[in-house]
Design an enzyme around this catalytic site. Sequence first.
Site, mmCIF file in Angstrom:
data_model
loop_
_atom_site.group_PDB
_atom_site.id
_atom_site.type_symbol
_atom_site.label_atom_id
_atom_site.label_comp_id
_atom_site.label_asym_id
_atom_site.label_seq_id
_atom_site.Cartn_x
_atom_site.Cartn_y
_atom_site.Cartn_z
ATOM 1 N N LYS A 12 0.840 -1.194 0.000
ATOM 2 C CA LYS A 12 0.000 0.000 0.000
ATOM 3 C C LYS A 12 0.875 1.246 0.000
ATOM 4 O O LYS A 12 2.051 1.218 0.383
ATOM 5 C CB LYS A 12 -0.930 0.022 1.220
ATOM 6 N N ASP A 137 -2.412 -1.399 10.380
ATOM 7 C CA ASP A 137 -2.726 -1.430 8.943
ATOM 8 C C ASP A 137 -3.338 -2.750 8.492
ATOM 9 O O ASP A 137 -3.752 -2.874 7.344
ATOM 10 C CB ASP A 137 -1.461 -1.175 8.112
#
Length: 293
Positions: A12, A137
């Site tokens: 990401k 995350d």
Amino acid sequence: MPGRQTVQTPCKINLHLGIHSQLDERGYHCVDSVMAPVALFDTIVIEDAPALSVTHKPALCVPPQKTTVWKAACLLAEELGVEPAVSITVTARIPEKAGLGGSSADAGATLRALAERWGAEPLDPRVVAVARRVGADVAFFLDPVPSLHLGAGDVLTERFGELALPIALVMPEGEGVSAKGAYDEFDLEPTVPVDYDAICEALRAGDAAAVRGLLYNNLAPAAKRLQPGCAEVEVWMAEQPETLTAMVTGSGSCVFAVCQSLGDARALAERAAQKRGWWSFATLTVGEPQKVC
């Protein structure tokens, strides 16, 4: 779901990362995080086994029991009331200590696959709760699409449509930056983040040019103080003709440059590797679950 499962997980980038000095009840910083999945993948293979085992390729410098994948498997098995009788092999391509979410991506993909194997949906509240216990995350990687996460960056608040940005990822030589180190450094000189509303509106509209102009990360100064090479990479990338904008992602030390085309991103990544000796990769942000899962 017995037998063999193979899962690809993206990394990401943070399009917006706003760290607050306030802490939640767990001692985590409050975080505003807009993330987009990126087409650089780790591969997780899960098979039936007499007992839980976790193998990383290349091998990590910590025992398997200390990894996020092991923790994710054990916590989910406990939550769902099953025995974690599986072997898990992680083939890693996402660099660690880069701000790309490597270990979180592996844990999230493991939870996604094991949830299906053990009869739960990936976004079942029990699975999400486990993801939040493993790391901030990890919940993003249960459903890796462009999205806004609040809380400690672990509470899904809004999903956005597909966003295809050509990007070059570049990391300096030397030690990366740990998330804990970056947060500790941030606390020495905390700043108040800007609001995330504008970039969310640009994402809702699918306006890539507006998104490029609204990139933000108030954790980046801490990362650059800890790893000066990170700042060097960012300055160099900003000067290159292919670069439209460049910024540190997450807690560093990776810098991403948004380019006009994938060809430009490849040219930039190749120059970074050949002329400067830096790790680099050219790819796209992606936005449809079937493209990243």
